[in-house]
Design an enzyme around this catalytic site. Structure first.
Site, PDB file in Angstrom:
ATOM      1  N   ASP A   1      -9.377   4.361   6.430  1.00 50.42           N
ATOM      2  CA  ASP A   1      -8.598   3.387   5.676  1.00 50.42           C
ATOM      3  C   ASP A   1      -9.454   2.222   5.182  1.00 50.42           C
ATOM      4  O   ASP A   1      -8.953   1.283   4.609  1.00 50.42           O
ATOM      5  CB  ASP A   1      -7.433   2.857   6.510  1.00 50.42           C
ATOM      6  CG  ASP A   1      -6.392   2.170   5.643  1.00 50.42           C
ATOM      7  OD1 ASP A   1      -6.131   2.641   4.520  1.00 50.42           O
ATOM      8  OD2 ASP A   1      -5.859   1.139   6.078  1.00 50.42           O
TER       9      ASP A   1
ATOM     10  N   TYR B   1       4.299  -2.892   3.241  1.00 48.20           N
ATOM     11  CA  TYR B   1       4.105  -4.163   2.537  1.00 48.20           C
ATOM     12  C   TYR B   1       3.549  -5.155   3.540  1.00 48.20           C
ATOM     13  O   TYR B   1       3.865  -5.086   4.736  1.00 48.20           O
ATOM     14  CB  TYR B   1       5.427  -4.693   1.970  1.00 48.20           C
ATOM     15  CG  TYR B   1       5.746  -4.166   0.599  1.00 48.20           C
ATOM     16  CD1 TYR B   1       5.513  -4.937  -0.538  1.00 48.20           C
ATOM     17  CD2 TYR B   1       6.281  -2.903   0.429  1.00 48.20           C
ATOM     18  CE1 TYR B   1       5.797  -4.450  -1.804  1.00 48.20           C
ATOM     19  CE2 TYR B   1       6.568  -2.412  -0.837  1.00 48.20           C
ATOM     20  CZ  TYR B   1       6.328  -3.198  -1.944  1.00 48.20           C
ATOM     21  OH  TYR B   1       6.610  -2.716  -3.200  1.00 48.20           O
ATOM     22  N   VAL B   2       2.732  -6.100   3.047  1.00 48.89           N
ATOM     23  CA  VAL B   2       2.140  -7.108   3.907  1.00 48.89           C
ATOM     24  C   VAL B   2       2.619  -8.484   3.443  1.00 48.89           C
ATOM     25  O   VAL B   2       2.646  -8.776   2.248  1.00 48.89           O
ATOM     26  CB  VAL B   2       0.599  -7.045   3.883  1.00 48.89           C
ATOM     27  CG1 VAL B   2       0.007  -8.067   4.845  1.00 48.89           C
ATOM     28  CG2 VAL B   2       0.117  -5.640   4.229  1.00 48.89           C
TER      29      VAL B   2
ATOM     30  N   GLY C   1       0.832  -1.197   0.000  1.00 47.97           N
ATOM     31  CA  GLY C   1       0.000   0.000   0.000  1.00 47.97           C
ATOM     32  C   GLY C   1       0.859   1.237   0.000  1.00 47.97           C
ATOM     33  O   GLY C   1       2.044   1.186  -0.331  1.00 47.97           O
ATOM     34  N   ARG C   2       0.265   2.341   0.411  1.00 47.00           N
ATOM     35  CA  ARG C   2       0.976   3.623   0.340  1.00 47.00           C
ATOM     36  C   ARG C   2       2.012   3.802   1.440  1.00 47.00           C
ATOM     37  O   ARG C   2       2.780   4.755   1.409  1.00 47.00           O
ATOM     38  CB  ARG C   2      -0.028   4.766   0.352  1.00 47.00           C
ATOM     39  CG  ARG C   2      -0.877   4.820   1.584  1.00 47.00           C
ATOM     40  CD  ARG C   2      -1.883   5.970   1.540  1.00 47.00           C
ATOM     41  NE  ARG C   2      -2.695   5.953   2.729  1.00 47.00           N
ATOM     42  CZ  ARG C   2      -3.978   5.702   2.770  1.00 47.00           C
ATOM     43  NH1 ARG C   2      -4.627   5.477   1.660  1.00 47.00           N
ATOM     44  NH2 ARG C   2      -4.625   5.688   3.905  1.00 47.00           N
TER      45      ARG C   2
END
Length: 146
Positions: free
Chosen positions: A141, A48-49, A44-45
């Site tokens: 979010d 990291y996942v 995402g902005r």
């Protein structure tokens, strides 16, 4: 936070520290990570996942200059404890959080791929947003990609 042992907390911290980022122009990419225990499942902005192999947990690692968001997100997940629609927080550190891994498609993916979204799912999303607001949170979010 759900109870984690010191051994688990150390493991999570070690895995988060195995992640190295590189900035190329305006984009941030993962340069290296522990591929034996982690699989990239999203970005995402600000982070990291990764899926933690052999578990139903996800490790979210925030890249510079967004590391401070780990503490903020941990506080939010702590407030959401008990609302089953949101992932449970297991551990957090200076630049990471460990939460439930929830398998499935995002609403955005369903729309793009033409996957039917059951009306009950959308009602549950609405109820969860209301519950979060009742806790004083502004669920900014929560969007189609989450």
């Amino acid at each position: 936070m759900k109870g984690t042992t010191n051994k688990e907390a150390t493991l999570y911290e070690d895995l988060a520290q195995s992640v190295a980022f590189i900035r190329y122009k305006e984009e941030v990419h993962v340069q290296s990570f522990d591929k034996k225990h982690l699989t990239i499942i999203g970005s995402g902005r600000s982070a990291y996942v990764f899926k933690l192999e052999g578990t139903n947990k996800a490790l979210k690692v925030f890249y510079p200059p967004y590391e401070h968001l780990a503490k903020k997100e941990a506080e939010i997940y702590d407030k959401l404890k008990g609302i089953t629609s949101f992932p449970e927080l297991y551990e957090s550190g200076d630049d990471y959080i460990v939460i439930d891994y929830i398998e499935g498609h995002t609403i955005f993916e369903c729309l793009v791929k033409g996957i039917h979204i059951n009306g009950k799912i959308l009602e549950e999303v609405d109820r969860s947003i209301v519950k979060a607001r009742q806790l004083g949170l502004n669920p900014s979010d929560i969007h189609l990609h989450n």
